[in-house]
Motif scaffolding. Structure first.
Motif, mmCIF file in Angstrom:
data_model
loop_
_atom_site.group_PDB
_atom_site.id
_atom_site.type_symbol
_atom_site.label_atom_id
_atom_site.label_comp_id
_atom_site.label_asym_id
_atom_site.label_seq_id
_atom_site.Cartn_x
_atom_site.Cartn_y
_atom_site.Cartn_z
ATOM 1 N N VAL A 1 0.868 -1.165 0.000
ATOM 2 C CA VAL A 1 0.000 0.000 0.000
ATOM 3 C C VAL A 1 0.907 1.217 0.000
ATOM 4 O O VAL A 1 1.573 1.518 0.982
ATOM 5 N N GLY A 2 0.954 1.894 -1.121
ATOM 6 C CA GLY A 2 1.805 3.068 -1.215
ATOM 7 C C GLY A 2 1.703 3.694 -2.582
ATOM 8 O O GLY A 2 0.896 3.292 -3.420
ATOM 9 N N LEU B 1 4.721 4.790 1.883
ATOM 10 C CA LEU B 1 4.372 3.397 2.166
ATOM 11 C C LEU B 1 3.413 3.404 3.347
ATOM 12 O O LEU B 1 3.739 3.945 4.402
ATOM 13 N N PHE B 2 2.256 2.835 3.160
ATOM 14 C CA PHE B 2 1.225 2.822 4.189
ATOM 15 C C PHE B 2 0.942 4.242 4.694
ATOM 16 O O PHE B 2 0.829 4.487 5.888
#
Length: 114
Positions: free
Chosen positions: A6-7, A42-43
């Protein structure tokens, strides 16, 4: 085993160089000339930043960052003095006798219907 990533890469404004330099290509509002950074997240946590190549234009209304070569010319400065209209382009209010833009439906000075 599964991995989820997730990014993504996002552009963020670093510094405003010139306010109101052009018009937005998306919504037509004023756009500022800015320096920007590209950010790897990222995240939803910023991990790495690097500067953009050239200054770009940023629209505060729709949050769009776009290159200067795509820009529209800057909007003309707003006119606020309604008494400076030429007689051929103006309409006069029948109650206060001031010059009013013909596009108005109501007088901005006294509020009467035109």
């Amino acid at each position: 085993m599964f991995f989820f990533f997730v990014g993504g890469v996002e552009q963020q404004v670093r510094q405003v160089l010139k306010s109101g330099a052009a018009r937005c290509i998306n919504c037509g509002s004023r756009a500022d000339l800015v320096d920007y950074d590209k950010v790897l997240k990222l995240f939803f946590v910023p991990v790495w930043r690097w500067p953009g190549k050239d200054p770009a234009l940023y629209c505060n209304n729709c949050n769009l960052i776009f290159p200067q070569s795509f820009s529209l010319p800057p909007p003309p400065p707003p006119t606020t003095d309604y008494d400076d209209y030429a007689p051929s382009k103006s309409l006069s209010c029948r109650f206060c006798d001031r010059a009013v833009d013909p596009q108005f439906r109501f007088c901005p000075f006294c509020g009467s219907s035109l």
